[in-house]
Design a protein around this motif. Structure first.
Motif, PDB file in Angstrom:
ATOM      1  N   GLY A 187       0.833  -1.192   0.000  1.00  0.00           N
ATOM      2  CA  GLY A 187       0.000   0.000   0.000  1.00  0.00           C
ATOM      3  C   GLY A 187       0.870   1.245   0.000  1.00  0.00           C
ATOM      4  N   TYR A 188       0.503   2.239  -0.818  1.00  0.00           N
ATOM      5  CA  TYR A 188       1.278   3.473  -0.915  1.00  0.00           C
ATOM      6  C   TYR A 188       0.369   4.649  -0.576  1.00  0.00           C
ATOM      7  CZ  TYR A 188       4.660   0.430  -3.069  1.00  0.00           C
ATOM      8  OH  TYR A 188       5.533  -0.604  -3.290  1.00  0.00           O
ATOM      9  N   VAL A 200       5.070  10.891   2.063  1.00  0.00           N
ATOM     10  CA  VAL A 200       4.974   9.668   1.273  1.00  0.00           C
ATOM     11  C   VAL A 200       5.348   8.502   2.168  1.00  0.00           C
ATOM     12  CG1 VAL A 200       6.022   8.323  -0.592  1.00  0.00           C
ATOM     13  CG2 VAL A 200       5.517  10.725  -0.950  1.00  0.00           C
ATOM     14  N   PHE A 201       4.578   7.416   2.115  1.00  0.00           N
ATOM     15  CA  PHE A 201       5.055   6.209   2.782  1.00  0.00           C
ATOM     16  C   PHE A 201       4.493   4.947   2.158  1.00  0.00           C
ATOM     17  CE2 PHE A 201       1.787   8.040   5.481  1.00  0.00           C
ATOM     18  CZ  PHE A 201       0.933   6.989   5.751  1.00  0.00           C
ATOM     19  N   GLU A 202       5.202   3.885   2.438  1.00  0.00           N
ATOM     20  CA  GLU A 202       4.926   2.575   1.865  1.00  0.00           C
ATOM     21  C   GLU A 202       4.610   1.598   2.987  1.00  0.00           C
ATOM     22  OE1 GLU A 202       7.356  -0.210  -1.255  1.00  0.00           O
ATOM     23  OE2 GLU A 202       8.478   0.487   0.491  1.00  0.00           O
ATOM     24  N   ARG A 216       6.544   2.646   6.370  1.00  0.00           N
ATOM     25  CA  ARG A 216       7.669   3.574   6.500  1.00  0.00           C
ATOM     26  C   ARG A 216       7.332   4.870   5.771  1.00  0.00           C
ATOM     27  NH1 ARG A 216      12.472   1.554   8.433  1.00  0.00           N
ATOM     28  NH2 ARG A 216      12.257  -0.590   9.105  1.00  0.00           N
ATOM     29  N   GLY A 217       7.216   5.924   6.547  1.00  0.00           N
ATOM     30  CA  GLY A 217       6.850   7.220   5.991  1.00  0.00           C
ATOM     31  C   GLY A 217       8.037   8.145   5.859  1.00  0.00           C
ATOM     32  N   GLU A 218       7.917   9.121   4.966  1.00  0.00           N
ATOM     33  CA  GLU A 218       8.964  10.115   4.757  1.00  0.00           C
ATOM     34  C   GLU A 218       8.313  11.486   4.642  1.00  0.00           C
ATOM     35  OE1 GLU A 218      11.535   9.215   1.466  1.00  0.00           O
ATOM     36  OE2 GLU A 218      11.441   7.048   1.827  1.00  0.00           O
ATOM     37  N   PHE A 219       8.902  12.471   5.319  1.00  0.00           N
ATOM     38  CA  PHE A 219       8.451  13.842   5.157  1.00  0.00           C
ATOM     39  C   PHE A 219       9.634  14.773   5.391  1.00  0.00           C
ATOM     40  CE2 PHE A 219       7.864  12.902   9.645  1.00  0.00           C
ATOM     41  CZ  PHE A 219       8.287  14.055  10.301  1.00  0.00           C
ATOM     42  N   VAL A 220       9.517  15.970   4.851  1.00  0.00           N
ATOM     43  CA  VAL A 220      10.573  16.964   5.017  1.00  0.00           C
ATOM     44  C   VAL A 220      10.205  17.888   6.167  1.00  0.00           C
ATOM     45  CG1 VAL A 220      11.792  18.902   3.949  1.00  0.00           C
ATOM     46  CG2 VAL A 220      11.239  16.878   2.588  1.00  0.00           C
TER      47      VAL A 220
END
Length: 257
Positions: A187-188, A200-202, A216-220
């Motif tokens: 799932g994205y 964004v995370f997967e 696992r999420g990513e943000f700035v």
């Protein structure tokens, strides 16, 4: 050999053995006494110097110094220079004046306290806390939309499948086959504001279609211009906004004033 000579030889052996035992005992006693002397006369450093295991970890990110208790740091911080696996890494500058490349942390949720690292290593991707990695944004004008396309395996400029929208966390969502394991569906998720992808995370799927087992999420974090990656178990998905804001606040509170 006569009886007298045998008895003399036996007595000599016994005497030599006793002398040997006496020498050993003397050496042991002398060694123990020396150790006691060193302990008694060595300076007390308990107030002047912390043990290495309790000293904080610090370094610089985007020109600002971040300081964290070592109990949060899993593995070790990576500083600018050669990789830790490279023998030349001994020459890397370390400490509060050195530039950080990666800072991996583990913490409990929702308390954000240091997690038991034994549980983190034991549970792996099913660890119940949060796994956080902080790294500087290395590419100018870094774009999470490009990152989303890379995760999904789309070519540059190719449009993403029409996503679903999840109320509550306010996330867009699509499912996509794993590029390595075709029988697995991941799932994205991503968050958009004003046409800009902000998160964004997967979520990794289990074999047999039995749901996800890790996300696992990513943000700035714009205040520090750093990329923050957060690993968590999928039942926390509904709390993503709170996770993102809490982790951001935790990182910013660790910046030295």
């Amino acid at each position: 050999m006569s009886f007298t000579l045998k008895r003399f030889f036996l007595k000599t052996c016994i005497y030599a053995w006793q002398l040997f035992r006496g020498c050993i005992a003397f050496i042991l006693v002398a060694g123990l006494g020396y150790c006691i002397f060193l302990v008694a006369t060595s300076p007390d450093t308990s107030d002047s110097e912390e043990p290495v295991s309790t000293q904080p970890v610090c370094g610089r990110l985007s020109g600002k110094t971040i300081v964290l208790p070592r109990s949060y740091v899993v593995f070790w911080p990576e500083y600018e220079g050669a990789s830790t696996w490279d023998k030349n890494s001994v020459h890397n500058k370390k400490g509060c004046e050195a530039e950080l490349v990666s800072l991996p942390l583990v913490m409990t949720w929702p308390q954000l306290q240091p997690a038991k690292q034994s549980e983190y290593f034991r549970d792996g991707l099913r660890f119940d806390g949060l796994e956080v990695v902080i790294a500087p944004v290395e590419i100018e004008a870094f774009d999470l939309r490009t990152r989303l396309g890379a995760l999904l395996g789309y070519a540059q400029g190719e449009s993403i499948d029409v996503p679903a929208y999840i109320e509550g966390p306010g996330l867009y969502f699509v499912e996509h086959k794993d590029r390595t394991f075709p029988g697995v569906v991941n799932g994205y998720y991503w968050k958009e504001e004003g046409g800009k992808v902000e998160t964004v995370f997967e979520c990794l799927g289990s074999k047999g279609g039995q749901g996800y087992y890790n996300c696992r999420g990513e943000f700035v974090l714009n205040e520090l211009d750093v990329l923050v990656k957060v690993g968590f178990t999928p039942e926390k998905l509904k709390d993503w906004n709170l996770i993102e804001s809490s982790v951001s606040e935790f990182i910013l509170s660790s910046v030295e004033k």
